[in-house]
Design a protein around this motif. Structure first.
Motif: not given
Lengths: 187, 250
Positions: B140-166
């Motif tokens: 199925g199709v995924i969007t930026e929003e889904d990616v941002v949400r998933s990255i948030k669910t990765l936070q407890p892992l402490g791997a430091g994944y982050q969406v940044v504005d460059i």
């Protein structure tokens, strides 16, 4: 009236060569400008300096040489960077462009206009000059030196405007220009 | 003369009697309220299950529908991702939690496999493209929003994944404090030099190409904020300083 320059204790970051270069990384830059703002304010307070111009970084011999240059490490703050620092200071109200509508010269707020208003009121009270008409000259150059000695007129105007809002001062036209009457408390 | 409460010992009995009756009535009333609540809850559950079974596929495959659904959840204060401990049946029924975690794993996969190429920073659109490729058509199709949400669910892992504005572009950064080999070399030499480091030193001592040296240093300035730039260097004109290796306190 100026305090000799040599008694000012420069912070250790002032001996760091990259401190004199504008940083391309925004968060690093924010830290650097914060340090510059702090340094400029405390130096201005120490020497009672009110005006900082971009030109002060262009030529030697200005009041600000001691902080804008570091001959020991052969570094100096370049005018474009100083201009940027001034704009950040103005944005955070640590300084104000004076005259307005240009970006080459600022009044440094080592005391905020509010604090100056308070100082003016306390001085008038302590010297028994409430309710009398004072010219600007009486305030900026009193017979007995005060905290307000040498305060630039634009800053003095701001302080008076602040007191006027709470009815603690009133601007008055006098023969040779402008004057002010300061009152005990709000009427 | 007739007194309502009666007189004598019989009055006490009657009093006790009415007290008991009231107590019975009150417990009967609360019982019926609880029953009512239970039946409401069951209805809600059933409705939800129906909703889940009807729309499960749409939620997984249609990004617009998923967005609407997330909005609805947040407006009624339900977290569709809540783990098995809190409100788990909700997540279980929809399988949305698993869906989100699965996407998270795919994001990590893409970030790690491209890290060498991009130094741990990947542009959002590129990440979405690569993740979509990994999932295949059936995902199925995924969007930026889904990616941002998933990255948030990765936070407890402490791997430091982050969406940044460059510079106005959304980037996903997968290395925060983790240093690559080149950076470690730079830090090591800076330590010896009292904080100062220039391209020439890296070229001469480590035999790096000038491009490699420049890239490593520029990355440390722009990306990680690990270096400060000095453009008044007497020798090279442009020097880099590592604050952690310097003798002044920032």
């Amino acid at each position: 009236m100026s305090v000799p320059a040599s008694t000012f204790l420069l912070p250790s970051i002032h001996s760091a060569p990259p401190f004199f270069t504008q940083q391309p990384n925004p968060s690093t830059q924010a830290i650097a400008v914060e340090h510059w703002t702090h340094l400029i304010l405390s130096y201005a307070r120490h020497r009672r300096l009110f005006v900082l111009r971009v030109e002060d970084a262009e030529t030697t011999g200005s009041d600000w040489d001691e902080i804008l240059r570091n001959p020991r490490i052969n570094r100096k703050l370049l005018p474009p960077y100083l201009s940027h620092i001034l704009s950040v200071m103005v944005a955070s109200d640590a300084a104000a462009y004076e005259p307005p509508k240009q970006t080459r010269s600022v009044l440094v707020h080592w005391r905020s206009p509010d604090e100056w208003a308070q100082a003016l009121h306390s001085w008038a009270t302590a010297t028994g000059q409430l309710n009398t008409i004072l010219t600007f000259y009486d305030i900026t150059d009193p017979p007995i030196e005060s905290e307000l000695t040498g305060i630039p007129i634009p800053l003095l105007r701001k302080a008076i405007a602040i007191l006027s809002k709470t009815n603690r001062a009133q601007m008055i036209g006098v023969a040779d220009g402008e004057g002010v009457r300061i009152f005990a408390a709000g009427r | 003369m007739h007194r309502r409460g009666g007189v004598g010992l019989a009055a006490f009995d009657r009093h006790e009697q009415s007290k008991r009756s009231f107590a019975q009535l009150s417990s009967a009333l609360s019982q019926s309220q609880v029953d009512h609540l239970h039946s409401q809850l069951n209805q809600f559950r059933a409705a939800l299950a129906r909703f889940a079974s009807t729309h499960r596929e749409s939620i997984r495959s249609d990004p617009t529908f998923r967005h609407e659904f997330q909005q609805m959840c947040s407006s009624i204060g339900v977290d569709p991702l809540a783990g098995p401990r809190k409100g788990g049946w909700w997540a279980e029924m929809l399988g949305l939690g698993d869906w989100q975690y699965e996407l998270g794993v795919q994001i990590v996969d893409v970030c790690v496999s491209t890290r060498e190429r991009n130094g741990g920073v990947i542009e959002m659109s590129e990440l979405v493209r690569l993740v979509s490729k990994l999932r295949g058509v059936s995902g199925g199709v995924i969007t930026e929003e889904d990616v941002v949400r998933s990255i948030k669910t990765l936070q407890p892992l402490g791997a430091g994944y982050q969406v940044v504005d460059i510079g106005g572009r959304k980037m996903v950064r997968s290395v925060v404090k983790e240093l690559d080999e080149d950076q470690s070399v730079v830090l090591e030499i800076a330590q010896l030099e009292g904080g100062r480091i220039v391209e020439d030193i890296l070229v001469q001592r480590k035999g790096w190409t000038r491009e490699r040296a420049r890239a490593a240093l520029e990355n440390m300035v722009h990306r990680d904020g690990l270096c400060w730039l000095d453009d008044q260097d007497e020798e090279c004109g442009r020097a880099y300083w590592v604050p952690s290796a310097m003798q002044w306190d920032v």
